[in-house]
Design a protein around this motif. Structure first.
Motif, short mmCIF file in Angstrom:
data_model
loop_
_atom_site.label_atom_id
_atom_site.label_comp_id
_atom_site.label_asym_id
_atom_site.label_seq_id
_atom_site.Cartn_x
_atom_site.Cartn_y
_atom_site.Cartn_z
N ASP A 92 -12.89 5.10 11.62
CA ASP A 92 -12.58 3.67 11.71
C ASP A 92 -11.36 3.28 10.87
OD1 ASP A 92 -14.92 3.76 13.10
OD2 ASP A 92 -16.07 2.51 11.71
N ILE A 93 -10.83 2.12 11.22
CA ILE A 93 -9.75 1.47 10.49
C ILE A 93 -10.22 0.07 10.12
CG2 ILE A 93 -7.44 0.45 10.72
CD1 ILE A 93 -7.29 3.43 10.25
N GLN A 94 -9.83 -0.40 8.93
CA GLN A 94 -10.17 -1.76 8.52
C GLN A 94 -8.90 -2.53 8.21
OE1 GLN A 94 -13.23 -2.80 8.61
NE2 GLN A 94 -13.22 -4.78 7.56
N VAL A 95 -8.81 -3.74 8.75
CA VAL A 95 -7.67 -4.62 8.48
C VAL A 95 -8.16 -5.80 7.67
CG1 VAL A 95 -5.86 -6.05 9.49
CG2 VAL A 95 -6.54 -3.92 10.62
N ARG A 96 -7.46 -6.09 6.58
CA ARG A 96 -7.79 -7.25 5.75
C ARG A 96 -6.57 -8.16 5.67
NH1 ARG A 96 -11.12 -4.17 0.87
NH2 ARG A 96 -13.18 -4.32 1.85
N ILE A 97 -6.81 -9.46 5.79
CA ILE A 97 -5.74 -10.46 5.70
C ILE A 97 -5.93 -11.25 4.42
CG2 ILE A 97 -4.55 -12.32 6.90
CD1 ILE A 97 -4.77 -9.73 8.52
N TYR A 98 -4.85 -11.38 3.64
CA TYR A 98 -4.89 -12.12 2.38
C TYR A 98 -4.01 -13.36 2.48
CZ TYR A 98 -6.91 -7.78 0.64
OH TYR A 98 -7.71 -6.68 0.47
N ALA A 99 -4.38 -14.39 1.75
CA ALA A 99 -3.70 -15.67 1.83
C ALA A 99 -2.24 -15.55 1.39
CB ALA A 99 -4.42 -16.69 0.95
N ALA A 100 -1.41 -16.44 1.95
CA ALA A 100 0.02 -16.41 1.68
C ALA A 100 0.34 -16.70 0.21
CB ALA A 100 0.74 -17.40 2.58
N ASP A 101 -0.54 -17.41 -0.49
CA ASP A 101 -0.24 -17.75 -1.88
C ASP A 101 -0.62 -16.65 -2.87
OD1 ASP A 101 -2.96 -17.98 -1.72
OD2 ASP A 101 -3.06 -20.08 -2.35
N GLU A 102 -1.15 -15.54 -2.38
CA GLU A 102 -1.38 -14.39 -3.26
C GLU A 102 -0.04 -13.71 -3.56
OE1 GLU A 102 -4.04 -13.66 -4.69
OE2 GLU A 102 -5.70 -14.48 -3.51
N GLU A 103 -0.01 -12.92 -4.63
CA GLU A 103 1.19 -12.18 -4.98
C GLU A 103 0.85 -10.72 -5.23
OE1 GLU A 103 4.37 -12.87 -4.97
OE2 GLU A 103 4.05 -14.94 -4.30
N PHE A 104 1.54 -9.83 -4.54
CA PHE A 104 1.36 -8.39 -4.72
C PHE A 104 2.72 -7.76 -4.98
CE2 PHE A 104 -1.99 -9.75 -1.75
CZ PHE A 104 -3.12 -9.35 -2.44
N PRO A 105 2.86 -6.96 -6.03
CA PRO A 105 4.16 -6.33 -6.31
C PRO A 105 4.44 -5.19 -5.35
CG PRO A 105 2.51 -5.52 -7.85
CD PRO A 105 1.84 -6.60 -7.03
N ARG A 106 5.71 -4.88 -5.18
CA ARG A 106 6.08 -3.72 -4.37
C ARG A 106 5.60 -2.46 -5.09
NH1 ARG A 106 9.87 -5.68 -0.78
NH2 ARG A 106 11.01 -7.53 -1.49
N ALA A 107 5.07 -1.52 -4.32
CA ALA A 107 4.58 -0.29 -4.95
C ALA A 107 4.41 0.79 -3.90
CB ALA A 107 3.24 -0.53 -5.66
N ILE A 108 4.75 2.01 -4.26
CA ILE A 108 4.45 3.18 -3.45
C ILE A 108 3.72 4.18 -4.33
CG2 ILE A 108 6.31 2.87 -1.79
CD1 ILE A 108 7.97 4.84 -3.34
N ALA A 109 3.01 5.09 -3.69
CA ALA A 109 2.14 6.00 -4.43
C ALA A 109 2.84 7.30 -4.77
CB ALA A 109 0.89 6.30 -3.61
N TYR A 110 2.45 7.89 -5.89
CA TYR A 110 2.86 9.24 -6.24
C TYR A 110 1.71 9.87 -7.01
CZ TYR A 110 3.63 7.60 -11.03
OH TYR A 110 3.46 7.10 -12.30
#
Length: 778
Positions: free
Chosen positions: A370-388
């Motif tokens: 399965d795949i899960q899609v989650r939608i978050y409100a526009a007023d949230e803030e998430f920083p740019r990030a990639i994994a290592y």
């Protein structure tokens, strides 16, 4: 009944607990976790010295913890009482978990010597609701006890949506989605998102691909199909695969941004092929097999969108590769349970996500899930990030911001990822050439916080470092710094770095590769050294202040106690401790080191003091012509100075001689053995490749990896190259066979196939700038 075990079970079987996930708790941080009936949790300290403190979030969990034979928690309350930024973050986590008065809340402590420790929830009963913490106090710059990481191994029965992580927030906040879309295996679902909303596509069980397409919702409502276009996206980005960062936009056919990719915990996807089609399965002999394209057609039918034979899509988690010849290869996905991508909608969109049905090849690990899609409100803030990852099995680490990011990001939008941090490449209003000139002629300041810091202390600290480093550590005085290589058994370089002697048996190793700490711990354990090795990167961020007037700037800014060397008298490759702003000011460590070939210093401080330190330097430096310095200008400076860079001048297959730092291998004066010595001694001096300079007869650009030719045959390779403002031509650091490494030798750089285009040049000694190192020693 809940069981506590202080050692791992002897057998490796877990009965019905068939799956596990690794989790990390950052130093001075915490994690909220539910342990369901029958599940087990192993807690371990990565450096062997970090305690774990736990609190229960309901009466059942709290009663369980207080009934264990563990000491009461106290360190997390001390951290909260210190009222530093780490206290603010931890307080926010505890309050979001439902603890209104964290300072008064009881908990239990697991000492480092009690780890690894395992908790098992009863087979029958309620889940355990816990907050686990890796508490600690801020480490002063002149001390060497740093809070460490904890690693958790959570064994569970079935992968579920409840286990999925929320996007990385930069702290421990729990963010609640405004809606969720579940995509069962071998199906697709359509959903609408508003401009500014965040879309998280998660792989629930691991190794599962998910095709993604999007339509402009407003255009669709007026009968026009404007869709995400991978070719337009790649063209605008100038790369084969869009990546997080400034070049992370996904565009439509009109080359207008539709989506921005903000976070990626995998780093391996496909965006240049169609979603799987009926034809693909028919050609393989699987007639009637369901496909993502057919599922898309069904999901889009209610919107009046005509079916297609193949849908261009971004295929998240699809492990594909493109060979130089153009051949496309594929294998099992790299994604693990809970891995995700996070996008932000630039306008109102109709999106469709699939859980790919491919079970005839490795695309989904042979078993679609399965795949899960989650939608978050526009007023949230998430920083740019990639994994290592520093090691293959550890939990992914997401890109962080340094202590100075709020200041550098106000001066530029040009950032790139380096060693797990976002670093500015150049600054608006300056540019690489002006930043370079400021460093050569006046003074420039640069954020170098991604450097890894390790505190090495204990009775055998000197003996361990004497074994691990090529330099003779026994000759290093307290207060002095030495540059060294660190090699593995073949003589190949793991890393280079600077070693600070803080006290008789206390050192600070500053390097680039975070794996170096693991290497040192493994060596200490193997040879029985009595030593403590703690990473202090999260406790020490640093600025480089470089240029002819850097001493003047710092001398007026930094107060030093009577027992410490003032900045004005600090010798090359030495350090001191002082304060910015007088005797009660901000504590800093100052070292006379740098990476530019100019007179310069590095300023080391706790991240909580980063903005204060930057502001003081910035204000004091304005009248002196201070400029910010980005990575593009730094590359020009360090190449002219003949200074080496990991991945370019050296790698684990390159020894210090071939990397141009043979001076760090004192075979004659260092009698003790060190890792790699035997391999280095086997190579006669006359047979060693040499790092030299090459000045081209042109300003044409050349690049890392271009071959160097003598006539028809290759005799070396370009490791780094720039157009030099100092010389007015293209210059390069080149690794050459010894027969062609004599200054004055004429050679050619081969481009295209090496023969269709040749650029002539002359071999010179290094460095190009200030050959006698007069400026840096002044």
């Amino acid at each position: 009944m809940t069981v506590l075990q202080t050692q791992p079970p002897r057998d490796s079987g877990w009965g019905s607990l068939r799956q596990s996930r690794r989790l990390r708790i950052k130093p001075q941080d915490g994690l909220r976790l539910r342990l369901n009936p029958g599940e087990r949790l192993q807690i371990d300290s990565l450096d062997g010295m970090q305690c774990c403190e736990l609190v229960g979030l309901d009466a059942h969990s709290q009663d369980y913890l207080t009934g264990l034979a563990l000491a009461p928690a106290s360190l997390f309350q001390q951290q909260l009482a210190a009222e530093r930024p780490s206290a603010t973050r931890l307080t926010a986590l505890l309050k979001s978990a439902g603890i209104p008065e964290p300072m008064a809340y009881p908990g239990v402590a697991v000492a480092s010597e009690q780890m690894p420790l395992e908790l098992k929830a009863a087979e029958e009963g309620e889940p355990l609701e816990l907050v686990l913490m890796a508490p600690g106090l801020d480490m002063p710059v002149d001390e060497q006890v740093a809070p460490g990481e904890l690693e958790l191994l959570h064994h569970y029965r079935t992968a579920s949506v409840d286990l999925l992580p929320t996007p990385y927030t930069g702290d421990s906040r729990t963010v609640t989605p405004v809606r969720e879309v579940h995509v069962p295996h071998s199906s697709a679902r359509a959903y609408e998102v508003k401009a500014g909303e965040w879309i998280q596509v998660s792989d629930v069980a691991g190794k599962q691909c998910s095709d993604f397409i999007a339509f402009d919702l407003e255009a669709l409502q007026r009968g026009e199909e404007i869709t995400l276009d991978s070719t337009a996206t790649r063209t605008l980005a100038g790369v084969s695969l869009p990546q997080p960062g400034l070049y992370s936009r996904f565009a439509d056919q009109q080359m207008q941004t539709m989506l921005e990719l903000v976070q990626d915990s995998v780093g391996r996807h496909d965006s240049f092929l169609l979603a799987c089609t009926p034809k693909y399965y028919e050609d393989a002999g699987y007639f009637g097999h369901i496909s993502c394209t057919a599922n898309f057609n069904m999901a889009l039918k209610p919107y009046g969108i005509k079916p297609r034979s193949g849908w261009p899509a971004i295929n998240y988690f699809f492990n594909t590769s493109a060979e130089p010849c153009g051949h496309i290869g594929m294998d099992e996905p790299w994604s693990r349970p809970g891995d995700y991508v996070l996008m932000r909608a630039s306008r109102d969109l109709l999106c469709v996500s699939s859980a790919c049905p491919d079970d005839i090849d490795p695309a989904n690990g042979w078993c679609p899930t399965d795949i899960q899609v989650r939608i978050y409100a526009a007023d949230e803030e998430f920083p740019r990030a990639i994994a290592y990852r520093n090691q293959p099995e550890e939990p992914a680490r997401m890109t962080q911001q340094t202590a100075f990011h709020s200041r550098t990001s106000a001066l530029t939008r040009h950032f790139s990822e380096y060693r797990g941090y976002w670093m500015p490449t150049e600054f608006d209003g300056w540019g690489a050439r002006a930043e370079y000139l400021a460093c050569r002629e006046k003074v420039a300041v640069m954020d170098l916080s991604p450097l890894r810091k390790f505190e090495v202390t204990g009775p055998d600290a000197e003996a361990l470092l004497q074994k691990a480093l090529t330099r003779n550590v026994r000759r290093l005085a307290v207060g002095a710094v030495v540059y060294s290589a660190i090699c593995h058994e073949t003589g190949g370089m793991i890393d280079d770095g600077t070693l600070f002697r803080m006290d008789d048996q206390a050192f600070r190793w500053i390097c680039g590769d975070p794996y170096t700490g693991t290497w040192l711990r493994e060596l200490a354990e193997r040879d029985g050294f009595r030593v403590r090795i703690q990473e202090s990167t999260d406790q020490l961020h640093n600025l480089a202040l470089q240029g002819p007037v850097s001493r003047q700037l710092l001398s007026e800014l930094v107060w030093t106690p009577e027992t410490r060397t003032p900045v004005s008298e600090l010798a090359w490759f030495h350090f001191t401790v002082g304060r910015i702003g007088g005797p009660q000011g901000t504590p800093v460590m100052i070292s006379r080191t740098g990476y530019t070939g100019e007179l310069g210093f590095e300023i080391w401080c706790h991240p909580s003091d980063g903005e204060t330190v930057w502001d003081a330097i910035w204000e004091k430096g304005k009248p002196l012509g201070l400029a910010p310095l980005g990575f593009d200008a730094l590359d020009m400076l360090r190449i002219e100075a003949g200074l080496i860079f990991a991945g370019y001048e050296f790698c684990p297959e390159t020894d210090p001689y071939a990397a141009g730092i043979g001076f760090t291998v004192p075979l004659k004066t260092k009698e003790e053995d060190f890792i790699g010595r035997a391999a280095l001694e086997r190579v006669p001096a006359a047979n060693r490749e040499k790092l030299m300079g090459l000045v081209l007869d042109t300003e044409d650009a050349i690049a890392h990896g271009d071959q160097i030719f003598n006539g028809r045959f290759p005799v070396g390779v370009v490791t780094s190259a720039i157009r030099s403002p100092l010389i007015g031509k293209t210059i390069a650091l080149v690794r050459l066979q010894p027969d062609f490494a004599t200054p004055g030798t004429k050679l050619e750089v081969g481009q295209l196939d090496g023969h269709q285009k040749r650029l002539g040049g002359e071999v010179v000694s290094l460095p190009f700038h200030d050959p006698e190192r007069i400026k840096v020693r002044s």
